[in-house]
Design a protein around this motif. Structure first.
Motif, PDB file in Angstrom:
ATOM      1  N   VAL A 256       0.868  -1.140   0.628  1.00 27.44           N
ATOM      2  CA  VAL A 256      -0.837  -0.004  -0.049  1.00 27.44           C
ATOM      3  C   VAL A 256       1.276   1.170  -0.416  1.00 27.44           C
ATOM      4  CG1 VAL A 256      -1.725   1.126   1.024  1.00 27.44           C
ATOM      5  CG2 VAL A 256      -1.895  -1.336   0.982  1.00 27.44           C
ATOM      6  N   ARG A 257       1.675   1.183   1.037  1.00 27.00           N
ATOM      7  CA  ARG A 257       2.836   2.286   0.697  1.00 27.00           C
ATOM      8  C   ARG A 257       3.491   2.296  -0.930  1.00 27.00           C
ATOM      9  NH1 ARG A 257       8.391   2.688   4.879  1.00 27.00           N
ATOM     10  NH2 ARG A 257       8.892   4.335   3.189  1.00 27.00           N
ATOM     11  N   LEU A 258       4.251   1.174  -1.052  1.00 23.89           N
ATOM     12  CA  LEU A 258       4.732   1.319  -2.316  1.00 23.89           C
ATOM     13  C   LEU A 258       3.534   2.310  -3.578  1.00 23.89           C
ATOM     14  CD1 LEU A 258       6.882   1.567  -4.371  1.00 23.89           C
ATOM     15  CD2 LEU A 258       6.498  -1.493  -4.513  1.00 23.89           C
ATOM     16  N   ALA A 259       2.450   1.580  -3.785  1.00 20.22           N
ATOM     17  CA  ALA A 259       1.513   2.321  -4.723  1.00 20.22           C
ATOM     18  C   ALA A 259       1.031   3.701  -4.508  1.00 20.22           C
ATOM     19  CB  ALA A 259      -0.066   1.417  -3.801  1.00 20.22           C
ATOM     20  N   GLY A 260       0.707   4.301  -3.359  1.00 16.51           N
ATOM     21  CA  GLY A 260       0.865   5.753  -3.255  1.00 16.51           C
ATOM     22  C   GLY A 260       2.228   6.140  -3.383  1.00 16.51           C
ATOM     23  N   ALA A 261       3.046   5.469  -3.034  1.00 21.54           N
ATOM     24  CA  ALA A 261       3.946   6.832  -3.473  1.00 21.54           C
ATOM     25  C   ALA A 261       4.377   6.288  -4.603  1.00 21.54           C
ATOM     26  CB  ALA A 261       5.704   5.763  -3.268  1.00 21.54           C
ATOM     27  N   GLN A 262       4.365   5.111  -5.796  1.00 23.71           N
ATOM     28  CA  GLN A 262       4.270   5.934  -7.324  1.00 23.71           C
ATOM     29  C   GLN A 262       3.643   6.717  -7.734  1.00 23.71           C
ATOM     30  OE1 GLN A 262       3.726   1.290  -7.453  1.00 23.71           O
ATOM     31  NE2 GLN A 262       5.896   1.110  -8.057  1.00 23.71           N
ATOM     32  N   ARG A 263       2.834   7.187  -6.936  1.00 23.27           N
ATOM     33  CA  ARG A 263       1.409   8.323  -7.957  1.00 23.27           C
ATOM     34  C   ARG A 263       1.500   9.364  -7.529  1.00 23.27           C
ATOM     35  NH1 ARG A 263      -4.568   7.819  -5.080  1.00 23.27           N
ATOM     36  NH2 ARG A 263      -4.689   9.308  -7.201  1.00 23.27           N
ATOM     37  N   VAL A 264       3.209   9.091  -7.193  1.00 21.27           N
ATOM     38  CA  VAL A 264       4.498  10.440  -7.803  1.00 21.27           C
ATOM     39  C   VAL A 264       4.480  11.222  -8.536  1.00 21.27           C
ATOM     40  CG1 VAL A 264       5.445  12.354  -6.143  1.00 21.27           C
ATOM     41  CG2 VAL A 264       3.828  11.210  -4.937  1.00 21.27           C
ATOM     42  N   PRO A 265       4.547  11.535  -9.811  1.00 19.84           N
ATOM     43  CA  PRO A 265       5.470  11.046 -11.186  1.00 19.84           C
ATOM     44  C   PRO A 265       7.275  11.741 -10.936  1.00 19.84           C
ATOM     45  CG  PRO A 265       4.347  12.996 -10.796  1.00 19.84           C
ATOM     46  CD  PRO A 265       3.890  12.319  -9.431  1.00 19.84           C
ATOM     47  N   ASP A 266       8.044  10.810 -11.612  1.00 18.80           N
ATOM     48  CA  ASP A 266       9.296  11.340 -11.274  1.00 18.80           C
ATOM     49  C   ASP A 266       9.365  11.998 -12.713  1.00 18.80           C
ATOM     50  OD1 ASP A 266       9.345   9.480  -8.946  1.00 18.80           O
ATOM     51  OD2 ASP A 266      10.181   7.499 -10.803  1.00 18.80           O
ATOM     52  N   LEU A 267      10.604  12.191 -11.812  1.00 20.47           N
ATOM     53  CA  LEU A 267      11.242  13.803 -13.281  1.00 20.47           C
ATOM     54  C   LEU A 267      12.655  13.347 -13.615  1.00 20.47           C
ATOM     55  CD1 LEU A 267      10.863  16.927 -10.818  1.00 20.47           C
ATOM     56  CD2 LEU A 267       9.157  15.870 -13.104  1.00 20.47           C
ATOM     57  N   GLN A 268      12.686  13.497 -14.657  1.00 23.06           N
ATOM     58  CA  GLN A 268      14.060  13.445 -15.608  1.00 23.06           C
ATOM     59  C   GLN A 268      14.929  14.401 -16.012  1.00 23.06           C
ATOM     60  OE1 GLN A 268      12.902  10.612 -18.964  1.00 23.06           O
ATOM     61  NE2 GLN A 268      13.797   9.149 -17.661  1.00 23.06           N
ATOM     62  N   LEU A 269      15.578  14.949 -15.396  1.00 29.69           N
ATOM     63  CA  LEU A 269      16.640  15.648 -15.695  1.00 29.69           C
ATOM     64  C   LEU A 269      17.923  15.630 -16.574  1.00 29.69           C
ATOM     65  CD1 LEU A 269      17.508  17.232 -12.475  1.00 29.69           C
ATOM     66  CD2 LEU A 269      15.898  17.746 -14.179  1.00 29.69           C
ATOM     67  N   PHE A 270      18.200  16.602 -17.759  1.00 36.28           N
ATOM     68  CA  PHE A 270      18.857  15.977 -18.904  1.00 36.28           C
ATOM     69  C   PHE A 270      19.360  17.298 -19.336  1.00 36.28           C
ATOM     70  CE2 PHE A 270      15.110  16.897 -21.372  1.00 36.28           C
ATOM     71  CZ  PHE A 270      15.576  17.901 -22.540  1.00 36.28           C
ATOM     72  N   ALA A 271      21.550  16.920 -19.671  1.00 37.02           N
ATOM     73  CA  ALA A 271      21.750  18.333 -20.474  1.00 37.02           C
ATOM     74  C   ALA A 271      22.905  17.231 -21.070  1.00 37.02           C
ATOM     75  CB  ALA A 271      22.828  18.364 -18.615  1.00 37.02           C
ATOM     76  N   GLY A 272      23.766  17.563 -21.668  1.00 36.44           N
ATOM     77  CA  GLY A 272      24.437  17.538 -22.883  1.00 36.44           C
ATOM     78  C   GLY A 272      25.166  18.847 -24.270  1.00 36.44           C
ATOM     79  N   PRO A 273      26.298  18.363 -24.290  1.00 35.94           N
ATOM     80  CA  PRO A 273      27.192  19.354 -25.047  1.00 35.94           C
ATOM     81  C   PRO A 273      26.183  18.238 -27.201  1.00 35.94           C
ATOM     82  CG  PRO A 273      28.677  17.796 -24.766  1.00 35.94           C
ATOM     83  CD  PRO A 273      27.519  16.656 -23.773  1.00 35.94           C
ATOM     84  N   ARG A 274      26.238  19.770 -27.723  1.00 33.80           N
ATOM     85  CA  ARG A 274      25.182  19.625 -28.803  1.00 33.80           C
ATOM     86  C   ARG A 274      26.541  20.199 -30.082  1.00 33.80           C
ATOM     87  NH1 ARG A 274      19.193  21.264 -30.576  1.00 33.80           N
ATOM     88  NH2 ARG A 274      19.195  18.550 -30.296  1.00 33.80           N
ATOM     89  N   GLN A 302      -3.346   1.391  -5.901  1.00 35.01           N
ATOM     90  CA  GLN A 302      -3.364   1.677  -4.616  1.00 35.01           C
ATOM     91  C   GLN A 302      -4.521   1.189  -4.110  1.00 35.01           C
ATOM     92  OE1 GLN A 302      -3.591   5.909  -3.157  1.00 35.01           O
ATOM     93  NE2 GLN A 302      -1.981   5.190  -1.520  1.00 35.01           N
ATOM     94  N   ALA A 303      -5.720   2.004  -5.264  1.00 39.03           N
ATOM     95  CA  ALA A 303      -7.062   1.149  -4.356  1.00 39.03           C
ATOM     96  C   ALA A 303      -6.677  -0.389  -4.369  1.00 39.03           C
ATOM     97  CB  ALA A 303      -8.862   1.339  -5.063  1.00 39.03           C
ATOM     98  N   GLN A 304      -6.467  -1.072  -5.316  1.00 41.28           N
ATOM     99  CA  GLN A 304      -6.082  -2.431  -5.692  1.00 41.28           C
ATOM    100  C   GLN A 304      -5.098  -2.954  -4.451  1.00 41.28           C
ATOM    101  OE1 GLN A 304      -4.061  -4.107  -8.532  1.00 41.28           O
ATOM    102  NE2 GLN A 304      -4.323  -6.256  -8.152  1.00 41.28           N
ATOM    103  N   ALA A 305      -3.996  -2.155  -3.788  1.00 36.38           N
ATOM    104  CA  ALA A 305      -2.689  -2.588  -2.947  1.00 36.38           C
ATOM    105  C   ALA A 305      -4.026  -2.487  -1.614  1.00 36.38           C
ATOM    106  CB  ALA A 305      -2.116  -1.657  -2.885  1.00 36.38           C
ATOM    107  N   ARG A 306      -4.493  -1.429  -0.952  1.00 35.81           N
ATOM    108  CA  ARG A 306      -5.812  -1.257  -0.032  1.00 35.81           C
ATOM    109  C   ARG A 306      -6.927  -2.588   0.065  1.00 35.81           C
ATOM    110  NH1 ARG A 306      -6.869   5.142  -0.132  1.00 35.81           N
ATOM    111  NH2 ARG A 306      -5.079   5.615   0.616  1.00 35.81           N
ATOM    112  N   ALA A 307      -7.220  -3.054  -0.612  1.00 31.19           N
ATOM    113  CA  ALA A 307      -7.970  -4.417  -1.290  1.00 31.19           C
ATOM    114  C   ALA A 307      -7.402  -5.497  -0.307  1.00 31.19           C
ATOM    115  CB  ALA A 307      -9.185  -4.256  -2.432  1.00 31.19           C
ATOM    116  N   GLU A 308      -6.421  -5.969  -1.247  1.00 30.83           N
ATOM    117  CA  GLU A 308      -5.251  -6.841  -0.634  1.00 30.83           C
ATOM    118  C   GLU A 308      -5.064  -6.675   0.689  1.00 30.83           C
ATOM    119  OE1 GLU A 308      -4.293  -9.326  -2.001  1.00 30.83           O
ATOM    120  OE2 GLU A 308      -5.552  -8.572  -4.401  1.00 30.83           O
ATOM    121  N   ARG A 309      -4.849  -5.714   1.211  1.00 29.74           N
ATOM    122  CA  ARG A 309      -4.339  -5.720   2.683  1.00 29.74           C
ATOM    123  C   ARG A 309      -5.006  -6.009   3.864  1.00 29.74           C
ATOM    124  NH1 ARG A 309      -4.966  -3.728   8.324  1.00 29.74           N
ATOM    125  NH2 ARG A 309      -3.068  -3.741   8.691  1.00 29.74           N
ATOM    126  N   GLN A 310      -6.986  -5.528   2.780  1.00 29.21           N
ATOM    127  CA  GLN A 310      -7.847  -5.761   3.991  1.00 29.21           C
ATOM    128  C   GLN A 310      -8.319  -7.798   3.766  1.00 29.21           C
ATOM    129  OE1 GLN A 310     -11.140  -3.823   1.986  1.00 29.21           O
ATOM    130  NE2 GLN A 310     -12.665  -4.176   4.133  1.00 29.21           N
TER     131      GLN A 310
END
Length: 414
Positions: A256-274, A302-310
């Protein structure tokens, strides 16, 4: 497994030779358990499961790898873009940024799964102990049945000689000798069958512990009945089966905790020479990727994880109730088996032995008929076999109860 020294020995269902054989060095249940623990594939399976969970814990703590992307644009075209004269080459490094506590959530889940794997290993060990104990009980009881059948052949042979002597002396009809011969033949057939079953049971025990069984089995342990009294046990929630169900709940909590964390989108930073081939200049490329959670924002997961926990929590509570009921039934079964074993191997056997002794003396002296002797011998044989069956039932019930009440702390490792 330690023997219970504070116990009452059941009345022996054997002759003096039988008692002497019981005093010989024997292959004990503790030795069988030790050998099985060293060779069983089940133990290897449980250990491998723990190693896999430990490796998964290490993987869960790792950060996501950065990416290196090299691309070239404006090549192999026409005009000014023919060949590589106007090429633009970019070397880009992308660094993922996990947000929302995903890595700690993964680690917590891996820790819960590792604890569950360790309990599963303990369950495997407990199940193996039960299987070895039951196989040992089967082997020793089969050996005792074969021993009783062997003595019955000797008794039938003696009865046959007595009948033949009575017939030669003219004190009985030839029919008595025929009956005695038939009883002797039946006793021989029973002995062959019992020995065959004893060999099979002994071989099956050897297969389970990973090697042949050498020497006699521990008859003294088989004849020992534990002294009844109060039982000091761990709480139901601390027993292996209940503990495994509780760790399933802990694993579901981590999901359940992991499913809640996965709701927050991750960012990708990129940089480099052209590099711009046309002007032979170099410029920097920088940016950020932001996922748009339009269709899947993780709420369903997350709802699925909560149901599995129940469900896991409900299963845990149901497991504890069922375990409590099973232990109560097992206590009653062991108590009943203990009483039956004491009676069958004690007063009942003594009475049958005395009746058979009187019948033999009376038959030899002509005071009793052959039918009386046959009935007394049959009753003695049945009582001896019943005593062995009662002892086997007692030890089997005790082993199954021990498996039920096994505490998780008994299998904890440093």
């Amino acid at each position: 497994m330690k023997r219970i020294f504070a116990a009452c020995l059941a009345v022996s269902c054997c002759t003096s030779a039988f008692t002497a054989r019981a005093d010989e060095p024997s292959f004990t249940l503790a030795q069988a358990l030790e050998r099985a623990g060293a060779t069983s594939p089940a133990i290897e399976s449980g250990a491998a499961g723990v190693l896999a969970a430990q490796a998964a814990r290490s993987v869960a703590g790792l950060r996501p790898n950065p990416e290196l992307n090299i691309q070239t644009e404006n090549v192999a075209g026409s005009g000014d873009y023919r060949g590589f004269r106007s090429a633009e080459t970019t070397a880009q490094v992308t660094l993922p940024l996990e947000l929302g506590g995903k890595r700690p959530a993964r680690v917590a889940l891996a820790n819960a799964q590792q604890d569950r794997a360790q309990i599963e290993q303990a369950v495997i060990v407990a199940d193996l102990r039960l299987a070895v104990t039951q196989a040992y009980v089967t082997a020793v009881s089969a050996a005792e049945r074969a021993s009783v059948a062997q003595r019955q052949v000797a008794i039938a042979a003696e009865a046959l000689r007595a009948a033949q002597a009575r017939v030669r002396a003219g004190r009985a009809s030839p029919l008595e000798a025929q009956r005695a011969e038939l009883a002797h033949l039946n006793a021989q057939a029973t002995q062959e069958q019992a020995e065959r079953l004893a060999n099979v049971a002994r071989a099956n025990l050897g297969r389970l512990i990973g090697g042949p069984v050498a020497g006699t089995l521990d008859l003294r342990w088989f004849e020992t009945l534990a002294v009844a009294g109060p039982v000091d046990r761990a709480a139901v929630s601390d027993m292996l089966t209940a503990r495994a169900a509780a760790l399933d709940v802990a694993t579901a909590d981590a999901q359940v905790r992991l499913a809640g964390a996965q709701r927050v989108p991750d960012l990708q930073l990129f940089a480099g020479p052209r590099r711009l081939s046309g002007s032979n200049d170099t410029a920097m490329l920088m940016g950020i990727n932001i996922p748009l959670q339009i269709f899947d924002n993780g709420g369903a997961a997350q709802a699925q994880a909560r149901a599995e926990r129940q469900r896991a929590d409900a299963t845990r509570r149901m497991t504890e109730i069922q375990l409590d009921q099973a232990i109560a039934s097992a206590d009653a079964e062991v108590a009943n088996a203990e009483i039956a074993a004491r009676i069958a191997s004690g007063p009942a056997l003594a009475a049958a032995q005395e009746a058979a002794r009187i019948a033999r003396i009376g038959y030899r002296e002509g005071r009793f008929g052959q039918i009386d002797l046959i009935e007394a011998e049959r009753a003695l044989l049945d009582t001896r076999m019943a005593a062995i069956d009662a002892l086997a039932t007692y030890h089997d019930a005790s082993a199954r109860r021990d498996r039920l009440v096994a505490p998780a702390s008994l299998f904890a490792k440093d």
